[in-house]
Design an enzyme around this catalytic site. Structure first.
Site, short mmCIF file in Angstrom:
data_model
loop_
_atom_site.label_atom_id
_atom_site.label_comp_id
_atom_site.label_asym_id
_atom_site.label_seq_id
_atom_site.Cartn_x
_atom_site.Cartn_y
_atom_site.Cartn_z
N HIS A 192 22.45 -21.60 12.49
CA HIS A 192 22.29 -20.29 11.87
C HIS A 192 23.02 -19.25 12.72
O HIS A 192 23.35 -19.50 13.88
CB HIS A 192 20.81 -19.93 11.75
CG HIS A 192 20.08 -20.75 10.74
ND1 HIS A 192 18.78 -20.50 10.39
CD2 HIS A 192 20.46 -21.83 9.99
CE1 HIS A 192 18.38 -21.36 9.48
NE2 HIS A 192 19.39 -22.19 9.22
N GLU A 211 22.07 -16.39 14.13
CA GLU A 211 21.36 -15.96 15.34
C GLU A 211 21.44 -17.02 16.41
O GLU A 211 21.66 -16.73 17.59
CB GLU A 211 19.89 -15.66 15.01
CG GLU A 211 19.68 -14.60 13.95
CD GLU A 211 19.65 -15.15 12.52
OE1 GLU A 211 19.23 -14.40 11.63
OE2 GLU A 211 20.05 -16.31 12.28
N CYS A 269 14.97 -16.82 10.33
CA CYS A 269 14.10 -17.83 9.72
C CYS A 269 12.87 -18.13 10.56
O CYS A 269 12.86 -17.96 11.78
CB CYS A 269 14.89 -19.11 9.47
SG CYS A 269 15.37 -20.01 10.96
N CYS A 325 14.90 -19.58 14.06
CA CYS A 325 15.56 -18.47 14.77
C CYS A 325 14.56 -17.47 15.36
O CYS A 325 14.81 -16.93 16.43
CB CYS A 325 16.55 -17.78 13.84
SG CYS A 325 17.95 -18.86 13.44
#
Length: 156
Positions: A56, A58, A85, A95
């Site tokens: 992801h 991040e 998330c 994350c």
């Protein structure tokens, strides 16, 4: 919901623009992230799928900082086009957990994660962990536009 500062809007727009680099996929959102230290200096950027298809945005940004042992993220802000998330299938750590472990003080986002892949409560989780979360919702339309290939499924 707060509007954020002019600097917040500038960095959030940068994160949104980064999300356009994310490889199109039917299985993940295109998200961009920028980590900025407490003095306003950018430390790292990331976007979904940048270095690994399952990373992801991040996570990609924080991974670039992992080797810097002297790095202090106290007071740092993470700008992300979409809510971090709290659940995922592709990796063990969501994350939000990565951001809390890294000590990020603020998160500024444009759009809460739509209910398509997971039931996300990133804003609440971060706030419960002591993170200041700012939503700049009027930039959310840009995120929706970038992710139209997925979000049109939510509306049909």
């Amino acid at each position: 919901m707060r509007d954020g500062t002019g600097e917040d809007r500038r960095w959030l727009r940068a994160a949104i623009e980064l999300s356009r680099l994310s490889p199109p996929s039917p299985s993940h959102y295109a998200v961009g992230a920028v980590v900025v230290d407490r003095h306003g200096v950018p430390l790292a950027t990331g976007y979904t799928g940048e270095t690994d298809p399952s990373y992801h945005a991040e996570e990609a940004a924080l991974a670039k900082l992992a080797a810097r042992e002297d790095l202090d993220l106290v007071g740092a802000t993470l700008y992300t086009s979409m809510e971090p998330c709290t659940a995922r299938r592709s990796r063990p750590d969501p994350c939000t957990g990565l951001l809390l472990a890294a000590g990020v003080a603020r998160v500024v986002l444009a759009l809460r994660e739509p209910l398509l892949f997971a039931d996300c409560d990133g804003v609440a989780t971060l706030r419960q962990g002591g993170v200041d979360v700012v939503e700049i919702g009027d930039l959310g339309d840009l995120v929706i536009e970038i992710n139209a290939h997925l979000l049109s499924r939510c509306r049909s």
